[in-house]
Design an enzyme around this catalytic site. Sequence first.
Site, PDB file in Angstrom:
ATOM      1  N   LYS A 155      53.414  41.439  11.938  1.00 15.63           N
ATOM      2  CA  LYS A 155      54.496  41.112  10.990  1.00 15.63           C
ATOM      3  C   LYS A 155      54.718  39.607  11.063  1.00 15.63           C
ATOM      4  CE  LYS A 155      59.218  41.815  11.414  1.00 15.63           C
ATOM      5  NZ  LYS A 155      60.529  42.496  11.202  1.00 15.63           N
ATOM      6  N   SER A 176      75.121  37.968  15.035  1.00 12.21           N
ATOM      7  CA  SER A 176      74.323  36.804  15.438  1.00 12.21           C
ATOM      8  C   SER A 176      75.076  36.004  16.494  1.00 12.21           C
ATOM      9  CB  SER A 176      74.053  35.917  14.217  1.00 12.21           C
ATOM     10  OG  SER A 176      73.484  36.668  13.184  1.00 12.21           O
ATOM     11  N   MET A 190      72.187  45.613  19.312  1.00  7.40           N
ATOM     12  CA  MET A 190      71.058  45.451  18.391  1.00  7.40           C
ATOM     13  C   MET A 190      70.888  44.012  17.875  1.00  7.40           C
ATOM     14  SD  MET A 190      70.053  48.501  18.574  1.00  7.40           S
ATOM     15  CE  MET A 190      68.665  48.327  17.464  1.00  7.40           C
ATOM     16  N   GLY A 217      68.314  47.118  22.067  1.00  4.17           N
ATOM     17  CA  GLY A 217      67.285  47.230  21.022  1.00  4.17           C
ATOM     18  C   GLY A 217      66.839  45.854  20.581  1.00  4.17           C
TER      19      GLY A 217
HETATM   20  P1  NAD Z   1      73.703  38.692   8.620  1.00  7.64           P
HETATM   21  O1  NAD Z   1      73.539  37.212   8.553  1.00  7.64           O
HETATM   22  O2  NAD Z   1      73.706  39.479   7.368  1.00  7.64           O
HETATM   23  O3  NAD Z   1      75.052  39.053   9.422  1.00  7.64           O
HETATM   24  C1  NAD Z   1      75.383  38.387  10.619  1.00  7.64           C
HETATM   25  C2  NAD Z   1      76.530  39.097  11.288  1.00  7.64           C
HETATM   26  O4  NAD Z   1      76.844  38.405  12.516  1.00  7.64           O
HETATM   27  C3  NAD Z   1      77.802  39.096  10.478  1.00  7.64           C
HETATM   28  O5  NAD Z   1      78.557  40.232  10.834  1.00  7.64           O
HETATM   29  C4  NAD Z   1      78.490  37.816  10.937  1.00  7.64           C
HETATM   30  O6  NAD Z   1      79.883  37.823  10.689  1.00  7.64           O
HETATM   31  C5  NAD Z   1      78.201  37.889  12.416  1.00  7.64           C
HETATM   32  N1  NAD Z   1      78.212  36.608  13.099  1.00  7.64           N
HETATM   33  C6  NAD Z   1      77.614  35.442  12.692  1.00  7.64           C
HETATM   34  N2  NAD Z   1      77.824  34.476  13.613  1.00  7.64           N
HETATM   35  C7  NAD Z   1      78.562  35.043  14.611  1.00  7.64           C
HETATM   36  C8  NAD Z   1      79.109  34.564  15.830  1.00  7.64           C
HETATM   37  N3  NAD Z   1      78.885  33.299  16.230  1.00  7.64           N
HETATM   38  N4  NAD Z   1      79.809  35.421  16.603  1.00  7.64           N
HETATM   39  C9  NAD Z   1      80.000  36.708  16.218  1.00  7.64           C
HETATM   40  N5  NAD Z   1      79.504  37.225  15.084  1.00  7.64           N
HETATM   41  C10 NAD Z   1      78.793  36.390  14.293  1.00  7.64           C
HETATM   42  O7  NAD Z   1      72.548  39.168   9.619  1.00  7.64           O
HETATM   43  P2  NAD Z   1      71.952  40.626   9.781  1.00  7.64           P
HETATM   44  O8  NAD Z   1      70.718  40.726   8.965  1.00  7.64           O
HETATM   45  O9  NAD Z   1      73.008  41.649   9.619  1.00  7.64           O
HETATM   46  O10 NAD Z   1      71.470  40.569  11.314  1.00  7.64           O
HETATM   47  C11 NAD Z   1      72.426  40.608  12.355  1.00  7.64           C
HETATM   48  C12 NAD Z   1      71.737  40.248  13.664  1.00  7.64           C
HETATM   49  O11 NAD Z   1      70.772  41.246  13.980  1.00  7.64           O
HETATM   50  C13 NAD Z   1      70.979  38.924  13.620  1.00  7.64           C
HETATM   51  O12 NAD Z   1      71.287  38.210  14.792  1.00  7.64           O
HETATM   52  C14 NAD Z   1      69.513  39.325  13.616  1.00  7.64           C
HETATM   53  O13 NAD Z   1      68.684  38.374  14.221  1.00  7.64           O
HETATM   54  C15 NAD Z   1      69.571  40.622  14.405  1.00  7.64           C
HETATM   55  N6  NAD Z   1      68.477  41.549  14.129  1.00  7.64           N
HETATM   56  C16 NAD Z   1      67.981  42.256  15.161  1.00  7.64           C
HETATM   57  C17 NAD Z   1      66.954  43.152  14.968  1.00  7.64           C
HETATM   58  C18 NAD Z   1      66.429  43.961  16.115  1.00  7.64           C
HETATM   59  O14 NAD Z   1      65.420  44.648  15.960  1.00  7.64           O
HETATM   60  N7  NAD Z   1      67.072  43.964  17.239  1.00  7.64           N
HETATM   61  C19 NAD Z   1      66.429  43.331  13.677  1.00  7.64           C
HETATM   62  C20 NAD Z   1      66.990  42.627  12.621  1.00  7.64           C
HETATM   63  C21 NAD Z   1      68.029  41.735  12.842  1.00  7.64           C
END
Ligand code: NAD
Length: 321
Positions: free
Chosen positions: A67, A199, A219, A292
Amino acid sequence: MLIVSEETCQEVVGRSDAFTAIENIFAAMARGDAYNFPVIREAIGHADALYGFKSGFDRAGLVLGVKAGGYWPDNMKKNLTNHQSTVFLFDPDTGRISAVVAGNYLTAVRTAASSSVSIAHLSRNESKVLGMIGAGHQSKFQLRAAVEQRDFEKVVAWNVHPEMLPSLGEVATQLGLPFEAVELDQLGAQADVIISITSAFEPLLMNGWVKPGTHVACMGTDTAGKQEVDPALLGRATVFTDEIAQAISIGECQHAVQSGQLSENDITAIGEVINQTHPGRTSDDEITLFDGTGVGLQDLAVASVAANLAASRGKAREVDF
Ligand code: NAD
């Protein structure tokens, strides 16, 4: 070679397909039948983007691929998702490319399937309240997948940007569940299952707020320096993950291992619970925590399902290459 678009992936891959694919690949990883290659992730010095590759080989399912993609923070202004990715699948017998599969929807559905598999195998059967920390793009997929695993009666939620919570509340309403925005200590006091998908770079959920018997799925933490929960919670919980090497380097476990509150030997691959070589939860009072981190084999597993389903339904474009 097949080309499978975003639209087709959404059409052919449902939550139950993703759940089965992810459960199977976690099981294969724990048996040693499938393994991930080292992850590359780089700040490219353009558009503030993070770009990289996740790859691996599932020897049992004969799925080989990579990917490629990452995170472009300004994409929202262009009406595009910030996370952009594409999966390339190869024939493991010849090395020839077999499919190019759009990865955005699949990333969300496979990440939701991952926490969902953890809820199915580790949470108490009688879990009633689901706590959501985060309200971004992934959170809605997480919520939809989680409610299929237990008979939840209520959703409580917190987000650092509270203006984002109503759109998550709309999903809860569509699912027929009451939704309440709460402070984090209240979320911990009420929730039987907690999913964090933010994030954040600092602990949001403190150990003392989480009640005995809770299952926590962390996650959001998928990079060095990111963090969502108090490391003391990992010291108190029985900790599971998709892949131990990734959990201690870029997952939620990184902080508790660095601070000495958790040792690598205390972490169990969830595939062992699926394969019944580890008992998983052993009491109603135990806190279980799933880290995760998101591994490449998950992407390849769902992309392979997408390619097969699209081909069998005549939805894939076939090109000579
Ligand atoms: P998004 O940008 O749509 O949402 C981000 C979320 O994090 C929102 O709820 C925002 O308010 C919050 N946020 C941002 N900065 C913050 C901070 N400093 N403190 C607390 N909360 C904060 O992103 P998304 O697509 O929903 O992804 C969310 C997270 O999940 C990302 O960090 C991404 O890298 C991670 N992710 C993990 C996996 C995995 O397999 N584990 C897969 C996809 C995404």
